[in-house]
Design an enzyme around this catalytic site. Structure first.
Site, PDB file in Angstrom:
ATOM      1  N   TRP A 133     -44.201   9.085  11.171  1.00 18.10           N
ATOM      2  CA  TRP A 133     -44.110   9.841  12.422  1.00 18.10           C
ATOM      3  C   TRP A 133     -45.059   9.249  13.455  1.00 18.10           C
ATOM      4  CZ3 TRP A 133     -45.244  15.844  12.897  1.00 18.10           C
ATOM      5  CH2 TRP A 133     -44.815  16.292  14.148  1.00 18.10           C
TER       6      TRP A 133
ATOM      7  N   ASP B 269     -41.267   6.661   4.472  1.00 21.14           N
ATOM      8  CA  ASP B 269     -40.455   7.744   5.021  1.00 21.14           C
ATOM      9  C   ASP B 269     -40.408   7.615   6.533  1.00 21.14           C
ATOM     10  OD1 ASP B 269     -39.262  10.648   4.637  1.00 21.14           O
ATOM     11  OD2 ASP B 269     -40.699  10.761   6.287  1.00 21.14           O
TER      12      ASP B 269
ATOM     13  N   TYR C  22     -37.840   9.248  15.246  1.00 20.87           N
ATOM     14  CA  TYR C  22     -39.180   8.709  15.443  1.00 20.87           C
ATOM     15  C   TYR C  22     -39.075   7.499  16.371  1.00 20.87           C
ATOM     16  CZ  TYR C  22     -40.571  11.436  11.292  1.00 20.87           C
ATOM     17  OH  TYR C  22     -40.799  12.434  10.384  1.00 20.87           O
TER      18      TYR C  22
ATOM     19  N   SER D  98     -35.420  17.915   4.084  1.00 20.27           N
ATOM     20  CA  SER D  98     -36.762  18.158   4.615  1.00 20.27           C
ATOM     21  C   SER D  98     -36.744  19.578   5.153  1.00 20.27           C
ATOM     22  CB  SER D  98     -37.091  17.153   5.721  1.00 20.27           C
ATOM     23  OG  SER D  98     -38.404  17.330   6.199  1.00 20.27           O
TER      24      SER D  98
ATOM     25  N   HIS E 260     -32.833  16.752   8.208  1.00 16.53           N
ATOM     26  CA  HIS E 260     -34.125  16.809   8.880  1.00 16.53           C
ATOM     27  C   HIS E 260     -34.397  18.215   9.412  1.00 16.53           C
ATOM     28  CE1 HIS E 260     -37.097  14.409  11.641  1.00 16.53           C
ATOM     29  NE2 HIS E 260     -37.687  15.365  10.942  1.00 16.53           N
TER      30      HIS E 260
END
Length: 327
Positions: free
Chosen positions: A21, A52, A57, A153, A122
């Site tokens: 991230w 990941d 992102y 997630s 996500h």
């Protein structure tokens, strides 16, 4: 580097891996491919084999950097990405198989890979976990060779419990740290029973558990720690684990007293690894040297029962009333 099995995927992953991230920007720094390349290569040089990322992102730039890394290295690197957050508006109704298929194909194109080791929904709205047609899509994508495994997630424990009822779900990525201690009560037990890999994100509560912040600390305007403290942009729990900043600072001071003369970030990561159900933890890094610091946690001896109890006491007294039943 110690490795753990990523649930029924059968993959053996470094117990401390890398989340990207920060590599993708939005933490007060613009995306930089040069910096991303340094961070990613430093991770592999240090023995990390699981990365990941997500399509949002850096608006796909993080995926491009990860793909470039995989293609440039001889080591076997397992890549996990995510899909769904590009939907506008991000609602349950917007989750449709055709849109998700396009996102998977876009991620493959971004990374210039033929298949994804792990694709994760996500943090979709809770209602999505009650729609079998969404999960069935990923069986077809696996049959086509575009993905190898499906994960989710999540924001809430209930979402994880519902997701793992689908037999093709192999992993759950969740927030779990000293300030977020609900998951072991039921989710960890059910995950172990079903052989689900657990990927832990936000292990340092957005940096609070480094012990380096103070009431005077400031964050850049486009850093989520500045603009999302009350959930203005996305789930509040993603920022400081949903803990009020001042309360978090007070709890951190107590944790420092419980672990004197030890870097709190190392202790916080080692605390997570005390749970055998955890497959890996994915702290981020905005500089290569942060990766080496994160890896020191794996070298620490196990925490004692007394130390674990001290962490629990601080949580119960200061944090539990704020977050325990929200996520």
């Amino acid at each position: 580097m110690n490795h753990r099995k990523l649930g029924k995927t059968g993959l053996s992953v470094s117990e401390i891996s890398l989340g990207t991230w920060q590599v993708g920007g939005k933490w007060g720094e613009p995306f930089s491919h040069a910096n991303a390349d340094q961070i990613l290569n430093a991770a592999i040089d240090a023995g990390i084999n699981f990365i990941d990322t997500a399509d949002v992102y850096g608006d796909g730039e993080s995926e491009k950097a990860v793909g470039r890394l995989v293609r440039s290295r001889s080591e076997r690197i397992f890549v996990a990405t995510k899909c769904g957050r590009r939907l506008q508006p991000h609602t349950a109704d917007a989750y449709q198989p055709a849109a998700l298929r396009q996102f998977v194909e876009d991620s493959l194109r971004n990374m210039q890979l033929e298949t994804l080791d792990l694709i994760q929904l996500h943090c979709p709205p809770t209602d999505v976990y009650y729609r079998p047609e969404i999960f069935e899509l990923f069986d077809r994508l696996r049959d086509e060779g575009k993905i190898q495994h499906l994960g989710v997630s999540i924001e809430k424990v209930e979402e994880g419990l519902k997701a793992i009822e689908f037999p093709n779900v192999t992993t759950v990525q969740l927030i779990f740290n000293m300030f977020r201690q609900r998951p072991p009560e039921l989710l960890f037990k059910e995950a172990a029973r079903r052989d689900i890999g657990l990927i832990v994100r936000v292990p340092l509560a957005s940096g609070l558990l480094t012990g380096k912040f103070s009431p005077q600390s400031t964050f850049a305007p486009d850093d989520h720690r500045n603009f999302n403290r009350h959930g203005e942009a996305f789930d509040k729990g993603e920022t400081f684990s949903g803990v009020d900043y001042a309360t978090g600072l007070a709890a951190v001071e107590e944790l420092k007293q419980a672990f004197p003369n030890q870097p709190l970030a190392d202790i916080a990561l080692r605390w997570i690894l005390m749970f055998d159900e955890v497959s890996c933890v994915i702290p981020g890094a905005s500089r290569p040297e942060q990766i080496l610091q994160n890896l020191k946690a794996a070298e620490l001896p196990p925490l004692s029962a007394e130390q674990m109890q001290a962490v629990r006491k601080i949580y119960d007294e200061r944090i539990r009333p704020l977050v325990h039943y929200s996520w």
